[in-house]
Design a protein around this motif. Structure first.
Motif, PDB file in Angstrom:
ATOM      1  N   VAL A   1       2.183 -45.677 -16.022  1.00  0.00           N
ATOM      2  CA  VAL A   1       1.248 -46.279 -16.974  1.00  0.00           C
ATOM      3  C   VAL A   1      -0.144 -46.238 -16.364  1.00  0.00           C
ATOM      4  CG1 VAL A   1       1.449 -48.692 -16.180  1.00  0.00           C
ATOM      5  CG2 VAL A   1       0.912 -48.240 -18.550  1.00  0.00           C
ATOM      6  N   LEU A   2      -1.143 -46.057 -17.223  1.00  0.00           N
ATOM      7  CA  LEU A   2      -2.524 -46.067 -16.742  1.00  0.00           C
ATOM      8  C   LEU A   2      -3.164 -47.371 -17.174  1.00  0.00           C
ATOM      9  CD1 LEU A   2      -2.314 -42.658 -17.880  1.00  0.00           C
ATOM     10  CD2 LEU A   2      -3.966 -42.851 -16.069  1.00  0.00           C
ATOM     11  N   LEU A   3      -3.638 -48.137 -16.189  1.00  0.00           N
ATOM     12  CA  LEU A   3      -4.285 -49.410 -16.482  1.00  0.00           C
ATOM     13  C   LEU A   3      -5.744 -49.312 -16.060  1.00  0.00           C
ATOM     14  CD1 LEU A   3      -1.630 -51.753 -14.788  1.00  0.00           C
ATOM     15  CD2 LEU A   3      -1.772 -51.206 -17.219  1.00  0.00           C
ATOM     16  N   GLY A   4      -6.614 -49.971 -16.779  1.00  0.00           N
ATOM     17  CA  GLY A   4      -8.015 -49.951 -16.370  1.00  0.00           C
ATOM     18  C   GLY A   4      -8.929 -50.223 -17.541  1.00  0.00           C
ATOM     19  N   SER A   5     -10.150 -50.583 -17.234  1.00  0.00           N
ATOM     20  CA  SER A   5     -11.111 -50.933 -18.284  1.00  0.00           C
ATOM     21  C   SER A   5     -11.452 -49.718 -19.129  1.00  0.00           C
ATOM     22  CB  SER A   5     -12.408 -51.444 -17.668  1.00  0.00           C
ATOM     23  OG  SER A   5     -12.142 -52.295 -16.615  1.00  0.00           O
ATOM     24  N   SER A   6     -12.099 -50.000 -20.228  1.00  0.00           N
ATOM     25  CA  SER A   6     -12.521 -48.943 -21.134  1.00  0.00           C
ATOM     26  C   SER A   6     -13.562 -48.058 -20.445  1.00  0.00           C
ATOM     27  CB  SER A   6     -13.126 -49.598 -22.371  1.00  0.00           C
ATOM     28  OG  SER A   6     -13.325 -48.648 -23.354  1.00  0.00           O
ATOM     29  N   GLY A   7     -13.394 -46.764 -20.599  1.00  0.00           N
ATOM     30  CA  GLY A   7     -14.408 -45.831 -20.099  1.00  0.00           C
ATOM     31  C   GLY A   7     -14.205 -45.352 -18.671  1.00  0.00           C
ATOM     32  N   VAL A   8     -13.165 -45.833 -17.991  1.00  0.00           N
ATOM     33  CA  VAL A   8     -12.983 -45.421 -16.591  1.00  0.00           C
ATOM     34  C   VAL A   8     -12.353 -44.034 -16.470  1.00  0.00           C
ATOM     35  CG1 VAL A   8     -12.883 -47.743 -15.589  1.00  0.00           C
ATOM     36  CG2 VAL A   8     -10.776 -46.667 -16.402  1.00  0.00           C
ATOM     37  N   GLY A   9     -11.773 -43.547 -17.579  1.00  0.00           N
ATOM     38  CA  GLY A   9     -11.231 -42.185 -17.554  1.00  0.00           C
ATOM     39  C   GLY A   9      -9.728 -42.089 -17.751  1.00  0.00           C
ATOM     40  N   LYS A  10      -9.125 -43.080 -18.369  1.00  0.00           N
ATOM     41  CA  LYS A  10      -7.662 -43.053 -18.561  1.00  0.00           C
ATOM     42  C   LYS A  10      -7.247 -41.901 -19.481  1.00  0.00           C
ATOM     43  CE  LYS A  10      -7.472 -47.268 -20.100  1.00  0.00           C
ATOM     44  NZ  LYS A  10      -8.924 -47.557 -20.012  1.00  0.00           N
ATOM     45  N   THR A  11      -7.971 -41.742 -20.577  1.00  0.00           N
ATOM     46  CA  THR A  11      -7.623 -40.667 -21.513  1.00  0.00           C
ATOM     47  C   THR A  11      -7.900 -39.310 -20.875  1.00  0.00           C
ATOM     48  OG1 THR A  11      -8.199 -42.139 -23.312  1.00  0.00           O
ATOM     49  CG2 THR A  11      -8.003 -39.818 -23.867  1.00  0.00           C
ATOM     50  N   THR A  12      -9.007 -39.230 -20.151  1.00  0.00           N
ATOM     51  CA  THR A  12      -9.348 -37.972 -19.476  1.00  0.00           C
ATOM     52  C   THR A  12      -8.247 -37.610 -18.479  1.00  0.00           C
ATOM     53  OG1 THR A  12     -11.645 -38.689 -19.655  1.00  0.00           O
ATOM     54  CG2 THR A  12     -11.208 -36.808 -18.215  1.00  0.00           C
ATOM     55  N   LEU A  13      -7.787 -38.593 -17.714  1.00  0.00           N
ATOM     56  CA  LEU A  13      -6.713 -38.352 -16.742  1.00  0.00           C
ATOM     57  C   LEU A  13      -5.426 -37.931 -17.446  1.00  0.00           C
ATOM     58  CD1 LEU A  13      -6.802 -41.220 -14.090  1.00  0.00           C
ATOM     59  CD2 LEU A  13      -6.912 -38.769 -13.649  1.00  0.00           C
ATOM     60  N   THR A  14      -5.108 -38.626 -18.538  1.00  0.00           N
ATOM     61  CA  THR A  14      -3.895 -38.292 -19.300  1.00  0.00           C
ATOM     62  C   THR A  14      -3.974 -36.843 -19.761  1.00  0.00           C
ATOM     63  OG1 THR A  14      -3.733 -40.580 -20.035  1.00  0.00           O
ATOM     64  CG2 THR A  14      -2.465 -38.977 -21.281  1.00  0.00           C
ATOM     65  N   ASN A  15      -5.127 -36.455 -20.286  1.00  0.00           N
ATOM     66  CA  ASN A  15      -5.302 -35.070 -20.746  1.00  0.00           C
ATOM     67  C   ASN A  15      -5.113 -34.089 -19.600  1.00  0.00           C
ATOM     68  OD1 ASN A  15      -5.819 -35.876 -23.328  1.00  0.00           O
ATOM     69  ND2 ASN A  15      -8.039 -35.780 -23.154  1.00  0.00           N
TER      70      ASN A  15
END
Ligand SMILES: Nc1nc2c(ncn2[C@@H]2O[C@H](COP(=O)(O)OP(=O)(O)OP(=O)(O)O)[C@@H](O)[C@H]2O)c(=O)[nH]1
Ligand SMILES: [Zn+2]
Length: 351
Positions: free
Chosen positions: A194-208
Motif C-alpha cells: 500500500v502507498l501511504l502519504g500526503s497528497s502530491g508526494v507522488g503516490k500515483t506517479t510511483l504506482t504508474n
C-alpha cells in the motif's frame, strides 16, 4: 484487467486465509479479492475473473475495503463472507466519530514523502505507528530526489537517523523506473503493497512507474472542484514484478485511533527512558529525576520527538475515547429503544 486470469497465489492468497475455509466453503464458494471500491459497488477478482458486487444487495460488504478477501458463493445468491484479515490499516474518519478502513491484508507499506515542504519527521513517525499497529512492514520512500542537490539530500537523510532502527529508506525519482528498482524487491508475486502519504508526494506517479502504466490513471481520478485532481476511489494494480499495489486517496488529515501499541513501538526509545524516571507517572516535563529530560539535555533524544510522541499518544487516546463514548451512548440508546418496545408490548398485552 478483466480479460486476464490470475491464480489465487498471484492475488495474494496465503495459508492464513486457507486455514479459515471449511469443507462446505471449499465446495460452495470461491475466494475473491476486493480490487476496486466505489460508492455503490465493489469489484472483486478471483481465479475465474472479475465480478461486481452491489452494496445495496449485500449491506454487510459496507464494512469492507480494498485488499479484503471474500468467499463468494457459486450460486451468486448467498451473502459473501468476509475472511479474517491479516493486517488492517485504519484511521479516524475526518470530522466523524468512526473508523475508516484504508486497506487490508497488506504485506508492506510504502510511506511516501517527498524532498520538499512535505518532508516532515513527525508525520513520518505517525505513518510508522500506523504501520506497526496495522501489522505491515514499513518502507520509507522519499520521492523527488531529482529536485534536490546532494548536500540537501544528505541534510534530509541525516534527520532520519533516529527514526527507527532497521527502517529501509529508499530515495527515488518516481518518474524514472531505473531509480525505482529498489522498490520492486517488495513487490514480488503475491505481495501486497500500500502507498501511504500526503497528497502530491507522488503516490500515483510511483504506482504508474511500478506498474508500467504510461498514462495517468485517469479512470480513478476526478476533479475535486478545486481545480485539483486527486485520487478518489481505492484501486488495486499489478506491478510489473507481479505484486499488488493498492492506491488509496490522499490522506491530508491523518488522525490516529486505537493505535497505542503502534505508537509505543515506534517510540520505544522514549518508553525505555521513561522506565528509568524517578516517578512512575512522570510526565517528562520538569519532574526531578526525569530520565527523558536528561536524555534531551545530553543530546541523546530530540525534543521534537518527545513532543510528537506525547501529541500523537494523546490524540489517539482522545480519538479512541470519543469512540468509546459513542459506543456507550449507542448502548444507552439501544436500552432506551428496548425499554420503549417493552413498555409498548406491555401496553398491548394489557389491552
Ligand atoms: N520531479 C519529480 N516529480 C515528481 C516525483 N514524484 C511525483 N512528481 C510529480 O508530483 C506531482 C504529484 O504527484 P502525484 O503522483 O499525482 O501525487 P499523489 O501522491 O498521487 O497525489 P494524490 O493523488 O493527491 O494523493 C505530479 O506532477 C508528479 O509528476 C519525482 O520523484 N520527481
Ligand atoms: Zn520522565
Amino acid at each position: 484487467m478483466s480479460e486476464k486470469y490470475y491464480t489465487l497465489a498471484q492475488l495474494g492468497w496465503k495459508t492464513f486465509f486457507n486455514q479459515q475455509l471449511t469443507l462446505d466453503d471449499l465446495e460452495q464458494t470461491k475466494p475473491h479479492r476486493i480490487t476496486q471500491v466505489f460508492r455503490n459497488r465493489l469489484v472483486v477478482l478471483g481465479e475465474d475473473g472479475e465480478l461486481n458486487l452491489d452494496l445495496a444487495q449485500y449491506p454487510n460488504l459496507q464494512g469492507t475495503t480494498i485488499g479484503d478477501w471474500l468467499l463468494v458463493s457459486n450460486n451468486a445468491v448467498d451473502i459473501p463472507v468476509i475472511l479474517e484479515r491479516q493486517s488492517v490499516f485504519q484511521r479516524k474518519s475526518p470530522g466523524a466519530n468512526s473508523h475508516q478502513l484504508i486497506a487490508t491484508n497488506v504485506d508492506t507499506a510504502f510511506i511516501v514523502s517527498s524532498f520538499n515542504q512535505d518532508f516532515n519527521l513527525s508525520r513520518i513517525e505517525r505513518y510508522l505507528a500506523l504501520c506497526k499497529e496495522a501489522g505491515a512492514v514499513a518502507v520509507l520512500v522519499l520521492t523527488k530526489a531529482d529536485l534536490v542537490n546532494q548536500s540537501q539530500l544528505d541534510e534530509y537523510l541525516e534527520q532520519l537517523h533516529d527514526l527507527q532502527s532497521h527502517l529501509v529508506i529508499l530515495t527515488v525519482n518516481a518518474l524514472d523506473s531505473e531509480s525505482c528498482q529498489g522498490l520492486f524487491d517488495w513487490c514480488g508475486v503475491g505481495q501486497t503493497v500500500v502507498l501511504l502519504g500526503s497528497s502530491g508526494v507522488g503516490k500515483t506517479t510511483l504506482t504508474n512507474t511500478l506498474c508500467g502504466l504510461q498514462e495517468k490513471t485517469a479512470a480513478i481520478r476526478q476533479d475535486d472542484n478545486k481545480g485539483r485532481h486527486t485520487t478518489t476511489s481505492r484501486s488495486l494494480f499489478f506491478a510489473v514484478s507481479g505484486g499488488l499495489i493498492l492506491d488509496c486517496p490522499g490522506m491530508r488529515e491523518l488522525q490516529l485511533t486505537d493505535c497505542e501499541d503502534g505508537i509505543k513501538e515506534v517510540f520505544s526509545d522514549i518508553e525505555d527512558l521513561a522506565r528509568q524516571c524517578k516517578f512512575a507517572d512522570c510526565h517528562h516535563h520538569q519532574e526531578p529525576g526525569c530520565a527523558v529530560q536528561q536524555a534531551i539535555k545530553a543530546g541523546l533524544l530530540e525534543e521534537r520527538r518527545l513532543t510528537n510522541y506525547q501529541k500523537i499518544l494523546s490524540e489517539q487516546a482522545r480519538n479512541s475515547m470519543t469512540l468509546a463514548q459513542v459506543h456507550q451512548k449507542d448502548r444507552k440508546f439501544g436500552k432506551l429503544i428496548k425499554t420503549s418496545i417493552h413498555s409498548k408490548k406491555h401496553r398491548i398485552d394489557n389491552f
